[in-house]
Scaffold this motif. Structure first.
Motif, PDB file in Angstrom:
ATOM      1  N   ILE A   6      46.979  35.246  44.140  1.00  0.00           N
ATOM      2  CA  ILE A   6      45.654  35.813  43.837  1.00  0.00           C
ATOM      3  C   ILE A   6      44.595  34.774  44.179  1.00  0.00           C
ATOM      4  O   ILE A   6      44.665  33.634  43.718  1.00  0.00           O
ATOM      5  N   HIS A  10      44.385  35.020  35.338  1.00  0.00           N
ATOM      6  CA  HIS A  10      45.550  35.901  35.502  1.00  0.00           C
ATOM      7  C   HIS A  10      46.860  35.209  35.121  1.00  0.00           C
ATOM      8  O   HIS A  10      46.975  33.995  35.183  1.00  0.00           O
ATOM      9  N   ILE A  34      36.841  39.880  40.687  1.00  0.00           N
ATOM     10  CA  ILE A  34      35.672  40.261  39.882  1.00  0.00           C
ATOM     11  C   ILE A  34      36.093  40.603  38.441  1.00  0.00           C
ATOM     12  O   ILE A  34      35.318  41.131  37.669  1.00  0.00           O
ATOM     13  N   PHE A  35      37.325  40.336  38.119  1.00  0.00           N
ATOM     14  CA  PHE A  35      37.858  40.520  36.766  1.00  0.00           C
ATOM     15  C   PHE A  35      37.634  41.938  36.229  1.00  0.00           C
ATOM     16  O   PHE A  35      37.228  42.125  35.086  1.00  0.00           O
ATOM     17  N   CYS A  36      37.858  42.889  37.095  1.00  0.00           N
ATOM     18  CA  CYS A  36      37.696  44.294  36.695  1.00  0.00           C
ATOM     19  C   CYS A  36      38.883  44.769  35.860  1.00  0.00           C
ATOM     20  O   CYS A  36      38.762  45.708  35.079  1.00  0.00           O
ATOM     21  N   GLY A  37      40.036  44.155  36.045  1.00  0.00           N
ATOM     22  CA  GLY A  37      41.222  44.554  35.282  1.00  0.00           C
ATOM     23  C   GLY A  37      41.977  45.725  35.899  1.00  0.00           C
ATOM     24  O   GLY A  37      42.940  46.212  35.317  1.00  0.00           O
ATOM     25  N   PHE A  38      41.564  46.197  37.072  1.00  0.00           N
ATOM     26  CA  PHE A  38      42.257  47.331  37.706  1.00  0.00           C
ATOM     27  C   PHE A  38      43.722  47.000  37.998  1.00  0.00           C
ATOM     28  O   PHE A  38      44.588  47.853  37.923  1.00  0.00           O
ATOM     29  N   CYS A  39      43.974  45.749  38.380  1.00  0.00           N
ATOM     30  CA  CYS A  39      45.357  45.375  38.699  1.00  0.00           C
ATOM     31  C   CYS A  39      46.252  45.578  37.485  1.00  0.00           C
ATOM     32  O   CYS A  39      47.374  46.066  37.604  1.00  0.00           O
ATOM     33  N   LEU A  63      45.610  39.639  32.298  1.00  0.00           N
ATOM     34  CA  LEU A  63      44.424  38.772  32.317  1.00  0.00           C
ATOM     35  C   LEU A  63      44.373  38.073  30.954  1.00  0.00           C
ATOM     36  O   LEU A  63      44.275  38.731  29.927  1.00  0.00           O
ATOM     37  N   CYS A  68      43.147  46.765  43.883  1.00  0.00           N
ATOM     38  CA  CYS A  68      42.179  45.666  43.735  1.00  0.00           C
ATOM     39  C   CYS A  68      40.966  45.882  44.646  1.00  0.00           C
ATOM     40  O   CYS A  68      41.094  45.912  45.872  1.00  0.00           O
ATOM     41  N   PRO A  69      39.779  46.044  44.071  1.00  0.00           N
ATOM     42  CA  PRO A  69      38.596  46.296  44.911  1.00  0.00           C
ATOM     43  C   PRO A  69      38.195  45.075  45.736  1.00  0.00           C
ATOM     44  O   PRO A  69      37.512  45.213  46.746  1.00  0.00           O
ATOM     45  N   SER A  70      38.605  43.890  45.310  1.00  0.00           N
ATOM     46  CA  SER A  70      38.244  42.673  46.057  1.00  0.00           C
ATOM     47  C   SER A  70      39.277  42.308  47.109  1.00  0.00           C
ATOM     48  O   SER A  70      39.065  41.389  47.884  1.00  0.00           O
ATOM     49  N   CYS A 123      42.056  40.775  46.783  1.00  0.00           N
ATOM     50  CA  CYS A 123      42.365  39.355  46.648  1.00  0.00           C
ATOM     51  C   CYS A 123      43.770  39.111  46.123  1.00  0.00           C
ATOM     52  O   CYS A 123      44.103  38.010  45.703  1.00  0.00           O
ATOM     53  N   ILE A 124      44.611  40.160  46.139  1.00  0.00           N
ATOM     54  CA  ILE A 124      46.017  39.982  45.718  1.00  0.00           C
ATOM     55  C   ILE A 124      46.893  40.093  46.962  1.00  0.00           C
ATOM     56  O   ILE A 124      46.773  41.056  47.724  1.00  0.00           O
TER      57      ILE A 124
HETATM   58  S1  SF4 Z   1      40.907  41.834  38.154  1.00  0.00           S
HETATM   59 FE1  SF4 Z   1      42.653  42.316  39.458  1.00  0.00          FE
HETATM   60  S2  SF4 Z   1      42.040  44.195  40.552  1.00  0.00           S
HETATM   61 FE2  SF4 Z   1      40.171  43.299  39.695  1.00  0.00          FE
HETATM   62  S3  SF4 Z   1      39.380  42.027  41.352  1.00  0.00           S
HETATM   63 FE3  SF4 Z   1      40.642  40.700  40.061  1.00  0.00          FE
HETATM   64  S4  SF4 Z   1      42.654  40.700  41.002  1.00  0.00           S
HETATM   65 FE4  SF4 Z   1      41.510  42.434  41.841  1.00  0.00          FE
END
Ligand code: SF4
Ligand code: SF4
Length: 185
Positions: free
Chosen positions: A96, A50, A102-107, A118, A72-74, A76-77
């Motif tokens: 973070i 990130h 989980i590197f989903c990119g939702f953030c 990212l 963020c589903p985890s 972790c922010i």
């Molecule tokens: S990529 Fe962003 S939204 Fe997805 S888990 Fe990681 S910090 Fe959270």
């Protein structure tokens, strides 16, 4: 045992066939790469470490709205804000926990200000947990390292805002054919 099977067993036919396959592959080029000696550049849109984006004046883009953390589903922010001059929100801390990400990119998709990214950087193994806890300073440093210059400007336009007018997609990107979907209706 049939005579055919008997002869195949006596003359090691199956073993010879197997050796034939092995022999053929001896002369084909290897599909594996000798990492880290041989490195392949990350594809556009790769979800690596990130970074917090900076404005042209070098200041933090993030306004501390908290949308990225909410999406963020985890979970972790972590964002800590306070009230500054003229009641403006000040981002005191933005952190973070990368080990939970989980590197989903939702953030990135959730942020209305294009403030979190990212990067293409994936070589950041380390034996310390603390190393993976990204603070605001570390995240801003990542922007300087991995998004300096026009690269940072292109990032959101090309890979994270597919609805924007100038998005064309990549040739090798898998996607549904809109024509076929319409035909099925
Ligand atoms: S990529 Fe962003 S939204 Fe997805 S888990 Fe990681 S910090 Fe959270
Ligand atoms: S990174 Fe974007 S979504 Fe997250 S707090 Fe900052 S401005 Fe809001």
């Amino acid at each position: 045992m049939t005579s055919g099977k008997f002869l195949r067993t006596v003359f090691f036919v199956e073993i010879l066939k197997g050796l034939g396959v092995t022999f053929r592959t001896l002369f084909t080029p290897p599909v594996t790469r000798r990492y880290p000696k041989v490195k392949v550049p990350a594809k556009p849109g790769f979800r690596g470490l990130h970074a917090l984006a900076k404005n042209a004046d070098g200041k933090l883009k993030c306004v501390g709205c908290g949308l990225c953390g909410a999406y963020c589903p985890s979970k972790c922010i972590y964002i800590y804000t306070s009230e500054g001059e003229d009641h403006a929100k000040v981002v005191d801390r933005y952190e973070i926990d990368v080990l939970r990400c989980i590197f989903c990119g939702f953030c990135v998709e959730a942020c209305p200000f294009g403030a979190i990214t990212l990067s293409e950087h994936y070589e950041y193994s380390n034996s310390s947990r603390q190393y993976f806890y990204m603070t605001k300073d570390k995240l801003l440093e990542n922007w300087d390292k991995y998004f300096a210059g026009p690269k940072g400007e292109r990032y959101f336009r090309d890979f994270w805002q597919p609805k924007s007018g100038n998005f064309t997609g990549r040739e090798d990107q898998a996607m549904f054919s809109r024509v076929k979907l319409k035909e099925k209706k």
